[in-house]
Design a protein around this motif. Structure first.
Motif: not given
Length: 201
Positions: A23, A25-26, A28, A31, A144, A170-175
């Motif tokens: 997790h 890498p996601y 930010d 999160m 994730h 929805t976060f910019g990472t796609g989470v």
């Protein structure tokens, strides 16, 4: 009444085990804010023994080192920590003690005490029991966009628990940050009910 909330990192295929392997890498700012709002703002932490031991091995040192995570580490250290365990043992991290009594009865009593929210992180067996008994007010899942393919999942096979969505982001990472609670008025229905909503040519 105090709220009991739980937060877990989850893969797209439902795995919650060993998030440190997939997790980061996601992680930010979005999160970090979500974790701080659910976990860092609580004045009491309710933790299973395994999660407690992992936290106690890491967070006191991080607080002492004074790095970028020291402020969050201090929040965790300052919170009251109740550990769900049958072992009679010492708890080296400050403000830590064993939860007295049976889990669901003790959790129900906690909700009626004065104070801020009670937060759970990880501790899947604790989350499962409280959710099944209707004692978990909010289930925060950070889903994730990755398939892990192995490891423990939050919900055991055969589990059926109706949930109601409280919020989603929805976060910019796609989470996806989704928050659920028990749905005590879950709808029923069958295919005969559903087919009325199919598009008619």
């Amino acid at each position: 009444m105090r709220k009991i909330t739980a937060g877990l990192f989850m893969s797209l295929d439902g795995v919650i085990a060993d998030p440190q392997d997939w997790h980061f890498p996601y992680f930010d700012d979005a999160m970090g804010a979500a974790v701080d709002a659910q976990l860092g703002s609580a004045d009491t932490l309710l933790l299973g023994r395994v999660t407690y031991d992992g936290f106690a091995d890491a967070w006191p040192d991080r607080e002492a080192e004074g790095g970028p995570d020291a402020v969050f580490a201090k929040k965790l250290g300052d919170a009251r920590k109740l550990v769900v365990t049958h072992q009679d043992r010492d708890f080296p991290w400050r403000n830590s003690e064993r939860l007295d009594g049976e889990l669901t009865e003790a959790a129900a009593a906690l909700r009626n005490e004065p104070g801020g929210d009670v937060a759970i992180s990880g501790s899947v067996s604790v989350v499962r029991q409280l959710l099944a008994e209707g004692l978990l007010d909010e289930l925060h899942l950070l889903v994730h966009p990755i398939v892990v393919g192995k490891g423990q999942r939050l919900f055991a096979e055969g589990t059926t628990i109706p949930l109601r969505l409280l919020s989603s982001e929805t976060f910019g990472t796609g989470v996806l940050h989704v928050v659920y609670t028990r749905d005590e008025a879950a709808p029923g229905g069958s295919y005969d009910d559903a087919k009325a909503h199919l598009v008619q040519e």
